[in-house]
Design a protein around this motif. Structure first.
Motif, short mmCIF file in Angstrom:
data_model
loop_
_atom_site.label_atom_id
_atom_site.label_comp_id
_atom_site.label_asym_id
_atom_site.label_seq_id
_atom_site.Cartn_x
_atom_site.Cartn_y
_atom_site.Cartn_z
N SER A 1 0.84 -1.20 0.00
CA SER A 1 0.00 0.00 0.00
C SER A 1 0.87 1.25 0.00
O SER A 1 2.03 1.23 0.40
CB SER A 1 -0.93 0.02 1.22
N GLU A 2 0.32 2.34 -0.54
CA GLU A 2 0.96 3.64 -0.48
C GLU A 2 -0.03 4.59 0.17
O GLU A 2 -1.22 4.53 -0.10
CB GLU A 2 1.35 4.11 -1.88
N VAL A 3 0.47 5.46 1.04
CA VAL A 3 -0.42 6.26 1.88
C VAL A 3 -0.01 7.72 1.86
O VAL A 3 1.18 8.05 1.95
CB VAL A 3 -0.42 5.75 3.34
N PHE A 4 -1.00 8.60 1.75
CA PHE A 4 -0.82 10.03 1.92
C PHE A 4 -1.75 10.50 3.03
O PHE A 4 -2.94 10.15 3.03
CB PHE A 4 -1.16 10.79 0.63
N ILE A 5 -1.24 11.27 3.97
CA ILE A 5 -2.05 11.89 5.02
C ILE A 5 -1.69 13.36 5.07
O ILE A 5 -0.52 13.71 5.24
CB ILE A 5 -1.83 11.25 6.40
N ALA A 6 -2.68 14.24 4.91
CA ALA A 6 -2.43 15.67 4.97
C ALA A 6 -1.94 16.06 6.37
O ALA A 6 -2.41 15.51 7.37
CB ALA A 6 -3.69 16.45 4.62
N VAL A 7 -1.02 17.00 6.43
CA VAL A 7 -0.46 17.43 7.71
C VAL A 7 -1.57 17.90 8.66
O VAL A 7 -1.56 17.58 9.85
CB VAL A 7 0.57 18.56 7.49
N ASN A 8 -2.55 18.64 8.13
CA ASN A 8 -3.59 19.18 9.00
C ASN A 8 -4.67 18.15 9.35
O ASN A 8 -5.64 18.49 10.03
CB ASN A 8 -4.24 20.42 8.37
N ALA A 9 -4.49 16.91 8.90
CA ALA A 9 -5.45 15.85 9.25
C ALA A 9 -4.81 14.75 10.09
O ALA A 9 -5.52 13.88 10.62
CB ALA A 9 -6.06 15.26 7.98
N GLN A 10 -3.51 14.77 10.22
CA GLN A 10 -2.80 13.68 10.90
C GLN A 10 -3.29 13.50 12.34
O GLN A 10 -3.59 12.38 12.77
CB GLN A 10 -1.29 13.94 10.89
N ASP A 11 -3.35 14.58 13.09
CA ASP A 11 -3.68 14.47 14.51
C ASP A 11 -5.09 13.94 14.74
O ASP A 11 -5.30 13.04 15.56
CB ASP A 11 -3.52 15.83 15.20
N VAL A 12 -6.06 14.51 14.02
CA VAL A 12 -7.43 14.11 14.27
C VAL A 12 -7.69 12.67 13.81
O VAL A 12 -8.42 11.92 14.47
CB VAL A 12 -8.43 15.09 13.63
N LEU A 13 -7.07 12.26 12.72
CA LEU A 13 -7.25 10.87 12.27
C LEU A 13 -6.58 9.90 13.24
O LEU A 13 -7.14 8.86 13.58
CB LEU A 13 -6.68 10.70 10.86
N ALA A 14 -5.37 10.24 13.69
CA ALA A 14 -4.67 9.38 14.65
C ALA A 14 -5.45 9.31 15.96
O ALA A 14 -5.52 8.25 16.60
CB ALA A 14 -3.26 9.91 14.89
N ARG A 15 -6.04 10.41 16.37
CA ARG A 15 -6.79 10.46 17.64
C ARG A 15 -7.95 9.48 17.64
O ARG A 15 -8.32 8.94 18.68
CB ARG A 15 -7.30 11.89 17.86
N HIS A 16 -8.51 9.24 16.45
CA HIS A 16 -9.65 8.33 16.34
C HIS A 16 -9.26 6.99 15.72
O HIS A 16 -10.14 6.19 15.36
CB HIS A 16 -10.76 8.98 15.52
N GLY A 17 -7.95 6.74 15.61
CA GLY A 17 -7.48 5.46 15.08
C GLY A 17 -7.82 5.24 13.62
O GLY A 17 -8.01 4.11 13.18
N LEU A 18 -7.89 6.33 12.84
CA LEU A 18 -8.28 6.24 11.44
C LEU A 18 -7.16 6.72 10.51
O LEU A 18 -7.43 7.25 9.43
CB LEU A 18 -9.55 7.06 11.19
N ASP A 19 -5.93 6.50 10.93
CA ASP A 19 -4.80 6.97 10.14
C ASP A 19 -4.11 5.84 9.37
O ASP A 19 -2.92 5.91 9.07
CB ASP A 19 -3.78 7.69 11.03
N SER A 20 -4.86 4.80 9.03
CA SER A 20 -4.31 3.71 8.24
C SER A 20 -5.35 3.26 7.22
O SER A 20 -6.56 3.52 7.37
CB SER A 20 -3.94 2.51 9.13
N PHE A 21 -4.87 2.59 6.18
CA PHE A 21 -5.77 2.07 5.14
C PHE A 21 -6.79 1.13 5.76
O PHE A 21 -7.99 1.25 5.53
CB PHE A 21 -4.96 1.35 4.06
N GLU A 22 -6.31 0.18 6.54
CA GLU A 22 -7.20 -0.85 7.07
C GLU A 22 -8.28 -0.26 7.96
O GLU A 22 -9.45 -0.68 7.90
CB GLU A 22 -6.39 -1.89 7.85
N ALA A 23 -7.92 0.72 8.78
CA ALA A 23 -8.91 1.32 9.69
C ALA A 23 -10.02 2.01 8.91
O ALA A 23 -11.20 1.87 9.23
CB ALA A 23 -8.22 2.31 10.63
#
Length: 256
Positions: free
Chosen positions: A3-25
């Motif tokens: 897999s290849e992944v892009f996460i915007a800088v301004n979205a990293q924290d909020v996605l990680a906070r809810h465990g949604l910062d990966s493809f599988e999640a």
């Protein structure tokens, strides 16, 4: 499985906070809800809206699209690639060119058992409304508001064409506009079919024709105002008069 992944800088924290910062999640998001289960087989699942609270308690809204083995073929990718890959590249290109459009928060693609899967997460444009929404209220809008919306839409299309890009599917529903004390703002959506304007003015006229054909509530005078703003002119000149003739001639030919 790669897999290849892009996460915007301004979205990293909020996605990680809810465990949604990966493809599988994100792929499994809402899998226990039949209305938001991830796709299986070919096709694109209906868009899912996600509301997330950031560390300060402020809501952040996104739209999640998941895709399983729906491929688009091109000279660049003759064997096919997920159409979300094309849209993500367009979003990034538009951002680089300064063309107001969707904002990508997360993109990823992977191959599983020969199936190409892709996820595209974009920020919700909640303070914007599609031009179709404004058209439904057109007659009740103040004259100044109508003018501001026309000028904002014209500036948006001009920025697109000045970058030698064409939308290739330019309809009122794909232009999102907002009104505020400073006038109006605009953004483009649905960038899957966008491409370089290989045929120059002909491609740009095609975009204009598509937009004006579907803008029935707009008066001829307002359409003229749009085209003048698009060309950056205050009144008809030789080039703007020629453009108007070309756009209207092409529209008339479609009615035959």
């Amino acid at each position: 499985m790669k897999s290849e992944v892009f996460i915007a800088v301004n979205a990293q924290d909020v996605l990680a906070r809810h465990g949604l910062d990966s493809f599988e999640a994100l792929w499994r998001y809402g899998e226990n809800d039949s209305t938001t289960a991830p796709p299986s087989g070919k096709g694109v699942k209906k868009v899912v809206r996600i509301e997330l609270e950031d560390a300060n308690g402020n809501p952040q809204s996104f739209y999640l699209k998941r895709q399983d083995h729906q491929l688009a073929r091109s000279l660049r990718c003759p064997l096919g690639e997920p159409t979300f890959s094309r849209e993500f590249r367009a979003i990034q290109h538009f951002a680089h060119q300064g063309i107001p459009a969707l904002e990508a928060a997360f993109f990823a693609r992977r191959s599983v058992d020969g199936h190409q899967q892709a996820i595209l997460l974009t920020r919700a444009l909640d303070i914007y409304k599609p031009l179709t929404w404004w058209f439904e209220r057109w007659s009740s809008l103040a004259w100044r508001d109508r003018q501001d919306l026309i000028l904002a839409a014209a500036a948006l299309v001009r920025s697109l064409h000045n970058a030698e890009r064409m939308h290739n599917n330019l309809y009122p529903r794909h232009i999102f506009l907002k009104l505020d004390d400073d006038g109006a703002g605009a953004r483009l959506i649905d960038l899957v079919e966008t491409r370089h304007a290989w045929f120059g003015q002909r491609d740009k006229i095609r975009d204009l024709r598509s937009l004006l054909r579907k803008s029935q509530v707009v008066t001829p005078g307002q359409k003229l105002r749009f085209l003048l703003a698009y060309t950056g002119k205050q009144r008809l000149t030789g080039p703007s008069r020629h453009l108007l003739a070309q756009v209207m001639a092409r529209r008339a030919s479609e009615l035959k």
